[in-house]
Design an enzyme around this catalytic site. Structure first.
Site, PDB file in Angstrom:
ATOM      1  N   LYS A  24       0.830  -1.221   0.000  1.00 62.27           N
ATOM      2  CA  LYS A  24       0.000   0.000   0.000  1.00 62.27           C
ATOM      3  C   LYS A  24       0.863   1.268   0.000  1.00 62.27           C
ATOM      4  O   LYS A  24       0.597   2.194  -0.755  1.00 62.27           O
ATOM      5  CB  LYS A  24      -0.912   0.046   1.240  1.00 62.27           C
ATOM      6  N   ARG A  97      -9.295   1.010   8.885  1.00 61.46           N
ATOM      7  CA  ARG A  97      -8.953  -0.381   9.141  1.00 61.46           C
ATOM      8  C   ARG A  97     -10.042  -1.088   9.943  1.00 61.46           C
ATOM      9  O   ARG A  97      -9.909  -2.275  10.239  1.00 61.46           O
ATOM     10  CB  ARG A  97      -7.653  -0.457   9.944  1.00 61.46           C
ATOM     11  N   ARG A 135      11.779  -7.019   4.952  1.00 54.72           N
ATOM     12  CA  ARG A 135      11.712  -5.618   4.519  1.00 54.72           C
ATOM     13  C   ARG A 135      12.710  -4.754   5.291  1.00 54.72           C
ATOM     14  O   ARG A 135      12.865  -4.899   6.501  1.00 54.72           O
ATOM     15  CB  ARG A 135      10.278  -5.112   4.770  1.00 54.72           C
ATOM     16  N   ARG A 168      11.810  -2.411  10.645  1.00 49.85           N
ATOM     17  CA  ARG A 168      10.790  -1.904  11.574  1.00 49.85           C
ATOM     18  C   ARG A 168      10.585  -2.929  12.683  1.00 49.85           C
ATOM     19  O   ARG A 168      10.528  -4.124  12.414  1.00 49.85           O
ATOM     20  CB  ARG A 168       9.469  -1.712  10.808  1.00 49.85           C
ATOM     21  N   ARG A 179      -0.040  -9.055  13.344  1.00 42.36           N
ATOM     22  CA  ARG A 179      -0.618  -8.045  12.438  1.00 42.36           C
ATOM     23  C   ARG A 179      -1.494  -8.697  11.376  1.00 42.36           C
ATOM     24  O   ARG A 179      -2.552  -8.168  11.022  1.00 42.36           O
ATOM     25  CB  ARG A 179       0.507  -7.232  11.780  1.00 42.36           C
TER      26      ARG A 179
END
Ligand code: AMP
Length: 224
Positions: A24, A97, A135, A168, A179
């Site tokens: 996103k 969300r 990531r 992160r 998540r």
């Protein structure tokens, strides 16, 4: 993020919806440049608040660290304040969300007489887990890398600005699992909600980036 180009999607909010890791952020940033729209990313705004040590940041941090949603009221207030600074069009990344957030957004857009479009990006959990846990992000400019598929030229250093890369805290495997499960339980019901309202286009988020961008571009061009 702001763009100097004139916005070509008049009086419209476009929500980029989908599970964590579907792309996103990358897609919203790229499309915002092309279409001249301002972007509001609820995750980025929350991280800025955490970094800046604001009251909101300290309230949000304990939820973000463990991968669960920050309470609706806090996020909604923050995003709506950002929306007030927009005119013409806005791209929303990571908001809404929950159904409560979606209802708040609908009420706000109605007041402004703006239209809503939702671009729903989908990918399966195995793909997302592999993407998120590998990531790396640039501390300075936010550019996104992947330890296997999108490596920087020099290890640990951003190709774009030379900043240091980091993982992160919520991209660690145990937090990613939470998540994803939060997405399925609390956010995925929004797909039904928007489908019933006939406001949503569903696209694959697990293709090559250029293919996903082309599909998104086509949808955005057709609504102009
Ligand atoms: P993201 O960068 O979009 O993956 O968001 C990182 C974290 O910020 C999430 O795991 C949540 O804890 C929080 N967050 C971001 N957007 C929202 C939202 N719309 N509602 C509640 N929590 C959010």
């Amino acid at each position: 993020m702001n763009s100097n180009k004139e916005c070509v999607l008049k009086n419209r909010a476009v929500v980029f919806f989908g599970p964590p890791g579907v792309g996103k952020g990358t897609i919203t940033t790229r499309m915002a440049k092309e279409f001249g729209c301002r972007t509001i990313s609820s995750g980025d705004l929350l991280r800025e608040n955490v970094k800046g040590g604001t009251d909101l940041g300290s309230q949000a941090k304990k939820f973000m660290d463990v991968g669960v949603l920050v309470p609706d009221q806090l996020v909604t207030r923050m995003v709506m304040a950002g929306m007030e600074k927009t005119d013409g069009c806005v791209f929303l990344d990571g908001f809404p969300r929950t159904i409560v957030q979606a209802e708040e957004l609908a009420a706000y857009l109605k007041k402004r007489n703006w239209e809503l479009l939702v671009i729903d990006l989908e990918a399966d959990d195995r793909f997302l887990l592999a993407r998120l846990t590998n990531r790396l992000i640039c501390r300075d400019c936010g550019a996104i890398y992947h330890r296997i598929n999108l490596t920087p030229k020099k290890e640990g250093v951003c190709d774009v600005c030379g900043g240091g890369l980091y993982q992160r805290a919520d991209d660690h495997p145990d937090v990613v699992a939470t998540r994803l499960s939060v997405y399925h339980q609390q956010s995925a019901p929004l797909r039904d909600y928007y489908q019933k309202l006939d406001l949503m286009a569903t696209l694959r988020g697990d293709t090559l980036l250029d293919e996903t961008l082309a599909a998104v571009r086509k949808v955005l061009t057709n609504i102009q």
